[in-house]
Structures are given as C-alpha cells and as structure tokens.
Design an enzyme around this catalytic site. Structure first.
Site, mmCIF file in Angstrom:
data_model
loop_
_atom_site.group_PDB
_atom_site.id
_atom_site.type_symbol
_atom_site.label_atom_id
_atom_site.label_comp_id
_atom_site.label_asym_id
_atom_site.label_seq_id
_atom_site.Cartn_x
_atom_site.Cartn_y
_atom_site.Cartn_z
ATOM 1 N N CYS A 43 0.688 -1.284 0.085
ATOM 2 C CA CYS A 43 0.076 0.085 0.182
ATOM 3 C C CYS A 43 0.831 1.375 0.025
ATOM 4 C CB CYS A 43 -0.944 -0.010 1.155
ATOM 5 S SG CYS A 43 -1.844 1.447 1.338
ATOM 6 N N CYS A 48 -1.684 1.682 -3.095
ATOM 7 C CA CYS A 48 -2.621 2.788 -2.788
ATOM 8 C C CYS A 48 -1.896 4.035 -2.890
ATOM 9 C CB CYS A 48 -3.157 2.515 -1.620
ATOM 10 S SG CYS A 48 -3.238 0.897 -0.707
ATOM 11 N N GLU A 183 -7.058 1.949 -13.360
ATOM 12 C CA GLU A 183 -6.446 2.952 -12.800
ATOM 13 C C GLU A 183 -5.227 3.544 -13.721
ATOM 14 O OE1 GLU A 183 -7.960 2.547 -8.366
ATOM 15 O OE2 GLU A 183 -6.167 1.634 -8.691
ATOM 16 N N ARG A 200 -9.259 -9.624 -21.721
ATOM 17 C CA ARG A 200 -10.082 -10.747 -22.378
ATOM 18 C C ARG A 200 -11.621 -10.886 -22.174
ATOM 19 N NH1 ARG A 200 -7.758 -15.698 -18.618
ATOM 20 N NH2 ARG A 200 -8.959 -14.801 -16.857
ATOM 21 N N GLU A 442 -26.520 15.205 -3.551
ATOM 22 C CA GLU A 442 -27.838 15.304 -3.217
ATOM 23 C C GLU A 442 -28.757 14.242 -3.876
ATOM 24 O OE1 GLU A 442 -29.794 18.895 -4.462
ATOM 25 O OE2 GLU A 442 -27.729 19.458 -5.550
#
Ligand SMILES: Cc1cc2nc3c(=O)[nH]c(=O)nc-3n(C[C@H](O)[C@H](O)[C@H](O)COP(=O)(O)OP(=O)(O)OC[C@H]3O[C@@H](n4cnc5c(N)ncnc54)[C@H](O)[C@@H]3O)c2cc1C
Length: 460
Positions: A43, A48, A183, A200, A442
């Site tokens: 991470c 991350c 990403e 694939r 909202e």
C-alpha cells in the site's frame, strides 16, 4: 510464553503486519517483525499511496482544460515525469520512516530480512538464524501475476515497475480489466500518453455493477483511451526501442511500454507452510477461520496472503482483530460484508454493497433507483461527461443494500454512504434526509422513481 524468544513473530511489514505488531506490543507482547523489502508494504511503497499521488497528477490535465470555460487562460502546460516520480519517492521514503518509527516506539524489534516458517513455533531468517515464537503471524501480502506464459512476456512490466519508469512512455498498452489496470490507463492517459487497454473478458471491471462497468468504459473511451475487450496479448516482440503486441484478435498494437495488470497472487511460495502444517484454501490463499487462525493453532494469517478481501483497510482491521483476539483477551472476528471500495479511474468509482445482479439473485424483490446527469461543473467547462448514481434496494424490507457511484468525488461520497448502508438504512431514511444543494451527492436522497434500464437512461 517464556520458553520462546518472542511472544509474536510477524512475517511482513505491510498494512496488516504493521498494525498487528504495533497493537500486540501495546497489549504487552514481545514482538519481532521481519520485512524483506521496505516497511509499509504494498500500500505505502507500491500500491494505494503512490498510485493516488499519480492519479492526482494525472487529473490536472482535465482541470487545466476545464478552467477555460470558467474564464481562465491557462498557458500551455507541460509535464515532467521525473519530477513527479522524484517527489513521489520522497514522500514514500518519509512514510516508510514514519512507519518504522511508530513500530520502534511501540517496542517492536524490526528485522530487515526474509523470514519463512521452520515449524509451528519457529521462524527462519535469511542468514539462517532461527527465532522461536509463541505465535507467528503470516502477513506477506501478494504480488503481481503475469497470467499464462507467452512469447516476449519478459518485456512486460507490472504495477511495481510502473512506479519507477524513467520517462513517461508516449504509448502504453495496458493488459487487464481490474481496478489496477483501469487506474493506470487513466493515469497514463491523463499525463499525456496514448493508451490502449486490452482485456480478455466481455467488459472491464468484472465483479462491479454492470451499469458502472458500462458507464466507465464509455467515459474512458470519450477521454481517448482505446478499449479492446474479448481479446488478449498473445506475444510481445521488441522492435528497436518499442514493442509490438500481437493480440488474439489478430490485431497488432505498437507501444513504448506494455504493462500487465492481470491479477495478483498471495505470497505463499517457499514460505515453509507445509513444514508448519499451514493449509491453503480454495481461493489460493492461506486458509484461515473467522479469527484468521490457520490449521496450526499457533499460526495466524491476515491480509492479502489470505486472499479474502484484498484491500488495505481490511488488512489493517484483520491485524487489529488478530491482536485483540490473541493478546487483548477479546476474540474479534472481522465482518467482511459491505466493505466500501473505490476505483480511482477517470471518472472515479465508489461502491458499497450488492450489485444489481447480486441483489436479484439473492432477494425476493429488488428495486433500482438510478440517476444519470451532467454534473454542474461540466456545464461551463463543456466537458462531455455524466455522473451515475445508483441505489439497489431490497424491495421487501426497503433497505438500501447497494450504492454505486461514478463521477468526481465518488470515493469520498461512498465512504459516507457506506455508514448508512452498514447501519441498515432504508430508502425511506435516505428520502427523509434533506438534500444538500448544489452537490452531486444530493441525488442520493432525491431519487423518487424506480429506474428504467440503463440503456434507456443512457439514451435519454
Ligand atoms: C497498484 C496497487 C494499488 C492498490 N490500491 C489500493 C487502494 O487504492 N486501496 C486499497 O485499499 N488497497 C489498494 N491496494 C491493495 C493493498 O495495497 C493491499 O490490499 C494491502 O497492501 C495488503 O496489505 P498486507 O499487509 O496484506 O500485505 P502487503 O502490504 O503486501 O505487505 C506484505 C509485506 O510482506 C513482505 N514480505 C513478503 N514475504 C515476506 C517474507 N517471506 N519475509 C519477510 N517479508 C515478506 C513484503 O515485502 C511486504 O512488504 C493496491 C494494491 C496495488 C498493487
């Protein structure tokens, strides 16, 4: 426990191992932790955190473009990859030092070495030293897979190397359809590379809600990313400094960099699991019970190496639960349901709970509420993008069992929506909540009509 050198030996200094070690020490245990690469784990070092920094960098392009509609004249912007990577590396080094200091302050002894199991109570270090421990925690995480061997696979990089490329490649081919693949496709495209994504399966992001998958793909294509599904890379040939990838469809794609993000596997190889009587589960990870205990009573395993829900907060929670169970006198099982998750693609995705398909398979009645609209920010910027907001509701109990968002800020929104979903909020509870205007979120509390199909909504 005095027959042992330590009360707890933790193998792996990633998200789960660090939390477990620190908390066990705080419970009074004598703890040793071995890390073979860098403290902080996937991470912090190559997951991350550095990824999100690259995501931030990639989003400036859109901001510069959008600014014009708001009256700004932005001079021709230029981007320097080595500066980004150097700044990212500096921040990662700072975090690594902070993690190390936190462990040391808690009294954890850190050994910079590979460690493997010798038996139920013994760990062996790379230099041959052996440490006897009352308990051993396997927290070795996972590593990138490359799929079936193909000619030229040695030319492909994984996400590990993507964080250290010397220059931004002008054209990148990304193979994979999971969150890491989409990403990185967004990162490279945002920073100015031409990107081709090859997957694939029939559509990207398998396991996510179908509307989300379709919506993201549409938006990625609008942003210039070429998405080829239903095919895969069958060979990679080097042609001077570039690569030519042969696809199963017969097409060829030329690229300066070929990145494979086709999945990850638990780090269980040559770990001495058999010698210690530790079993492997059907999912390929270390098999554990709800308290993360393996078949051997003195050995536990947490995080990605167990291949349950492979996310940092889950590994951390499992590490904390382990320490509370074994050293805190408070047996704690981790609840793996309703774990919120995000994809930091462009646009971003945030989801929690059941997909529409899962709900329809599990519930007697499923109601869907869905809104697709142009976000206010896109009106003046002229950006061709839409937000998707979708609630999956148990028609019998009125409980909101799934929330799926695509658009700017989706990850932040879903972290909060996840509290309501986890608490068992009903659609009536959502409706009773006053809207906060003007926001994207909202719509979560103003959708009154059950939804038409996605295809119809998209066409409107
Ligand atoms: C590119 C990428 C992006 C990601 N993005 C996100 C995200 O946005 N959000 C999110 O929640 N999760 C994300 N993840 C997943 C997240 O990083 C993992 O779920 C998390 O790090 C798992 O923690 P862990 O403690 O199980 O293992 P790790 O963090 O992988 O730590 C395991 C450690 O053990 C060490 N080790 C392995 N074997 C040995 C051994 N025999 N001896 C000594 N040390 C050993 C390794 O070097 C490593 O440091 C991402 C992962 C990747 C690859």
């Amino acid at each position: 426990m005095s027959d042992y050198d330590v009360d707890l030996f933790v193998i792996g200094g990633g998200s789960g191992g660090v939390r477990a070690a620190r908390m066990a020490a705080q419970h009074g245990a004598r703890v040793m932790l071995a890390e073979e690469y860098r403290v902080g784990g996937t991470c912090v070092i190559r997951g991350c955190v550095p990824k999100k920094l690259l995501v931030y960098a990639s989003r400036f392009r859109g901001e510069f473009e959008d600014a014009a509609g708001y009256g700004w004249t932005v001079p021709q912007a230029s981007f320097d990859w080595p500066t980004l990577i150097a700044n990212k590396d500096k921040e990662i080094a700072r975090l690594e030092a902070a993690y190390t200091a936190t462990l040391e302050k808690a009294g954890v002894a850190i050994v910079k070495s590979r460690a493997v199991l010798a038996n139920a109570h013994t760990v062996q270090l790379a230099n041959g030293d052996r440490v006897r421990a009352a308990y051993i925690l396997i927290a070795t995480g996972g590593a990138p897979s490359y799929g079936d061997p193909i000619p030229g696979i040695e030319h492909a990089i994984s996400s590990n190397e993507a964080f250290h490329l010397p220059q931004l490649p002008p054209h990148v081919l990304v193979q994979g359809g999971g969150y890491i693949a989409v990403e990185f496709a967004g990162i490279f495209a945002g920073l100015g590379a031409q990107v081709t994504l090859v997957y694939r399966g029939e559509n990207i992001l398998r396991g996510f809600d179908d509307d989300v998958r379709q919506h993201l793909r549409m938006d990625m294509e609008k942003r210039g990313i070429r998405v080829f599904t239903g095919c895969k890379v069958e060979a990679i040939e080097q042609t001077s400094a570039r690569y030519s990838a042969l696809l199963s469809s017969g097409n060829r794609v030329s690229a300066d960099c070929v990145m494979f993000a086709v999945g990850r596997h638990p780090n269980i190889g040559k770990m001495g699991l058999e010698e210690a009587g530790v079993g492997i589960g059907k999912n390929g990870g270390v098999a554990v019970d709800e308290y993360s205990r393996t078949r051997t009573a003195s050995i536990y395993a947490i995080g990605d190496v167990t291949n349950r829900v492979n996310l940092t907060p889950v590994a951390i929670r499992e590490g904390a639960a382990f320490s509370d169970t074994v050293f805190g006198g408070k047996p704690t099982a981790v609840d793996h349901t309703n774990v919120p998750t995000a994809v930091f693609s462009d646009p971003e995705i945030g989801v929690v709970g059941l997909t529409e398909t899962q709900a329809r398979a599990q519930l007697a009645q499923t109601d869907i509420y869905r809104a697709m609209f142009r976000p206010l920010k896109a009106t003046l910027s002229g950006r061709d993008t839409t937000v998707l907001i979708k609630l999956v509701v148990d028609g019998r109990s009125d409980r909101v069992v799934g929330c799926h968002l695509v658009g700017e800020g989706a990850a932040e929104m879903v972290q909060l929506a996840a509290i309501a979903v986890k608490m068992g909020a009903t659609k009536a509870d959502f409706d009773a909540t006053m809207a906060l205007h003007p926001t994207t979120a909202e719509e979560l509390v103003t959708m009154r009509q059950k939804s038409a199909s996605y295809a119809r909504a998209a066409a409107e």
